[in-house]
Design a protein around this motif. Structure first.
Motif, PDB file in Angstrom:
ATOM      1  N   PHE A  30       0.835  -1.200   0.000  1.00 38.96           N
ATOM      2  CA  PHE A  30       0.000   0.000   0.000  1.00 38.96           C
ATOM      3  C   PHE A  30       0.872   1.254   0.000  1.00 38.96           C
ATOM      4  CE2 PHE A  30      -2.256   3.394   2.217  1.00 38.96           C
ATOM      5  CZ  PHE A  30      -3.385   3.499   1.421  1.00 38.96           C
ATOM      6  N   ARG A  31       1.865   1.292   0.875  1.00 39.57           N
ATOM      7  CA  ARG A  31       2.760   2.456   0.939  1.00 39.57           C
ATOM      8  C   ARG A  31       3.500   2.657  -0.390  1.00 39.57           C
ATOM      9  NH1 ARG A  31       3.418   5.221   5.559  1.00 39.57           N
ATOM     10  NH2 ARG A  31       2.955   4.224   7.525  1.00 39.57           N
ATOM     11  N   GLN A  32       3.904   1.562  -1.013  1.00 35.27           N
ATOM     12  CA  GLN A  32       4.595   1.666  -2.301  1.00 35.27           C
ATOM     13  C   GLN A  32       3.662   2.249  -3.364  1.00 35.27           C
ATOM     14  OE1 GLN A  32       7.989   1.005  -2.701  1.00 35.27           O
ATOM     15  NE2 GLN A  32       7.599   2.120  -4.593  1.00 35.27           N
ATOM     16  N   CYS A  33       2.417   1.834  -3.364  1.00 34.54           N
ATOM     17  CA  CYS A  33       1.432   2.384  -4.312  1.00 34.54           C
ATOM     18  C   CYS A  33       1.252   3.879  -4.091  1.00 34.54           C
ATOM     19  CB  CYS A  33       0.091   1.670  -4.181  1.00 34.54           C
ATOM     20  SG  CYS A  33       0.107  -0.031  -4.783  1.00 34.54           S
ATOM     21  N   ARG A  95     -12.547  -1.806  15.648  1.00 33.71           N
ATOM     22  CA  ARG A  95     -12.863  -0.385  15.460  1.00 33.71           C
ATOM     23  C   ARG A  95     -11.959   0.259  14.421  1.00 33.71           C
ATOM     24  NH1 ARG A  95     -13.670   2.445  21.158  1.00 33.71           N
ATOM     25  NH2 ARG A  95     -14.199   4.151  19.763  1.00 33.71           N
ATOM     26  N   VAL A  96     -10.677  -0.095  14.427  1.00 32.46           N
ATOM     27  CA  VAL A  96      -9.752   0.456  13.431  1.00 32.46           C
ATOM     28  C   VAL A  96     -10.140  -0.034  12.038  1.00 32.46           C
ATOM     29  CG1 VAL A  96      -7.342   0.531  12.645  1.00 32.46           C
ATOM     30  CG2 VAL A  96      -7.862   0.760  15.092  1.00 32.46           C
ATOM     31  N   VAL A  97     -10.497  -1.302  11.922  1.00 33.08           N
ATOM     32  CA  VAL A  97     -10.928  -1.836  10.625  1.00 33.08           C
ATOM     33  C   VAL A  97     -12.193  -1.113  10.157  1.00 33.08           C
ATOM     34  CG1 VAL A  97     -11.826  -3.883   9.429  1.00 33.08           C
ATOM     35  CG2 VAL A  97      -9.780  -4.074  10.861  1.00 33.08           C
ATOM     36  N   GLU A  98     -13.116  -0.849  11.050  1.00 33.67           N
ATOM     37  CA  GLU A  98     -14.330  -0.103  10.677  1.00 33.67           C
ATOM     38  C   GLU A  98     -13.978   1.289  10.163  1.00 33.67           C
ATOM     39  OE1 GLU A  98     -17.536  -1.013  10.228  1.00 33.67           O
ATOM     40  OE2 GLU A  98     -16.731  -3.020  10.593  1.00 33.67           O
ATOM     41  N   ALA A 114      -2.535   4.141   5.746  1.00 34.99           N
ATOM     42  CA  ALA A 114      -1.304   3.441   6.120  1.00 34.99           C
ATOM     43  C   ALA A 114      -1.087   3.496   7.630  1.00 34.99           C
ATOM     44  CB  ALA A 114      -0.109   4.042   5.377  1.00 34.99           C
ATOM     45  N   VAL A 115      -1.414   4.629   8.238  1.00 35.52           N
ATOM     46  CA  VAL A 115      -1.289   4.758   9.690  1.00 35.52           C
ATOM     47  C   VAL A 115      -2.237   3.782  10.391  1.00 35.52           C
ATOM     48  CG1 VAL A 115      -1.652   6.318  11.659  1.00 35.52           C
ATOM     49  CG2 VAL A 115      -0.443   7.135   9.620  1.00 35.52           C
ATOM     50  N   ILE A 121      -1.279  -3.438  13.089  1.00 39.99           N
ATOM     51  CA  ILE A 121      -0.115  -4.325  13.247  1.00 39.99           C
ATOM     52  C   ILE A 121       0.470  -4.199  14.642  1.00 39.99           C
ATOM     53  CG2 ILE A 121       2.273  -4.701  12.475  1.00 39.99           C
ATOM     54  CD1 ILE A 121       1.170  -3.998   9.586  1.00 39.99           C
ATOM     55  N   LEU A 122       0.628  -2.970  15.128  1.00 44.87           N
ATOM     56  CA  LEU A 122       1.198  -2.763  16.457  1.00 44.87           C
ATOM     57  C   LEU A 122       0.309  -3.346  17.550  1.00 44.87           C
ATOM     58  CD1 LEU A 122       3.363  -1.567  18.277  1.00 44.87           C
ATOM     59  CD2 LEU A 122       2.130   0.610  18.187  1.00 44.87           C
ATOM     60  N   VAL A 123      -0.983  -3.072  17.503  1.00 41.47           N
ATOM     61  CA  VAL A 123      -1.904  -3.618  18.504  1.00 41.47           C
ATOM     62  C   VAL A 123      -1.877  -5.144  18.456  1.00 41.47           C
ATOM     63  CG1 VAL A 123      -4.341  -3.826  19.174  1.00 41.47           C
ATOM     64  CG2 VAL A 123      -3.407  -1.584  18.598  1.00 41.47           C
ATOM     65  N   ASP A 124      -1.875  -5.701  17.254  1.00 42.56           N
ATOM     66  CA  ASP A 124      -1.875  -7.159  17.122  1.00 42.56           C
ATOM     67  C   ASP A 124      -0.577  -7.766  17.639  1.00 42.56           C
ATOM     68  OD1 ASP A 124      -3.256  -9.513  16.462  1.00 42.56           O
ATOM     69  OD2 ASP A 124      -2.328  -9.604  14.481  1.00 42.56           O
ATOM     70  N   GLU A 125       0.542  -7.120  17.386  1.00 37.71           N
ATOM     71  CA  GLU A 125       1.817  -7.641  17.897  1.00 37.71           C
ATOM     72  C   GLU A 125       1.820  -7.679  19.427  1.00 37.71           C
ATOM     73  OE1 GLU A 125       5.018  -6.393  14.408  1.00 37.71           O
ATOM     74  OE2 GLU A 125       4.598  -4.954  16.004  1.00 37.71           O
TER      75      GLU A 125
END
Length: 148
Positions: A30-33, A95-98, A114-115, A121-125
């Motif tokens: 996504f960031r590359q795009c 909530r973030v996905v929503e 991207a944020v 990713i951070l929450v999941d880690e």
């Protein structure tokens, strides 16, 4: 009732690692795009990322909440606080996905998306570390202690 792979630290960890790896790959793509100013491709990658979080991580979370977590608390009521925290992690990810879905609907495919991916990713880690080190480790310790 949860499947046996949810109770085994190695199996469970593999599930988490695979989903996180895919999420990181999607975030990087996504960031590359965005960097290449390929807005249409970025939109498609964001849609796939949302689908990924819903079908992989959040479906897995649902299975944990409906089976594993309830079983663990029933076996050891002292885990209730930890399970509440882990469930809250899942709620935050939902909530973030929503929010990401709302961004997609409004066509806002930019750095904020991207944020949101980074946040997931951070929450999941952190969630996965707690689940492995605090929840599943207690199961493994109990199994060794009682010879199961």
């Amino acid at each position: 009732m949860s499947g046996p792979s949810l109770r085994k630290e190695d199996s469970h960890s593999s599930i988490h690692e695979a989903a996180l790896y895919e999420a990181k790959e999607l975030k990087d793509l996504f960031r590359q795009c965005l960097k290449d100013d390929k807005r249409e491709q970025a939109l498609q990658v964001a849609e796939v990322a949302v689908e990924h979080w819903e079908t992989r991580t959040l479906k897995h979370a649902e299975a944990e909440e409906e089976g594993l977590y309830q079983e663990m608390v029933k076996e050891n009521p002292g885990l209730k606080r930890l399970v509440t925290q882990l469930t809250r992690d899942h709620d935050l990810m939902r909530r973030v996905v929503e929010r990401m879905k709302d961004m997609l609907l409004s066509g806002k495919v930019d750095e904020r998306m991207a944020v949101h991916m980074e946040t997931l990713i951070l929450v999941d880690e952190i969630h996965n570390e707690d689940e492995m080190n605090k929840l599943l480790n207690s199961v493994q310790t109990k199994m060794v202690k009682y010879g199961s």
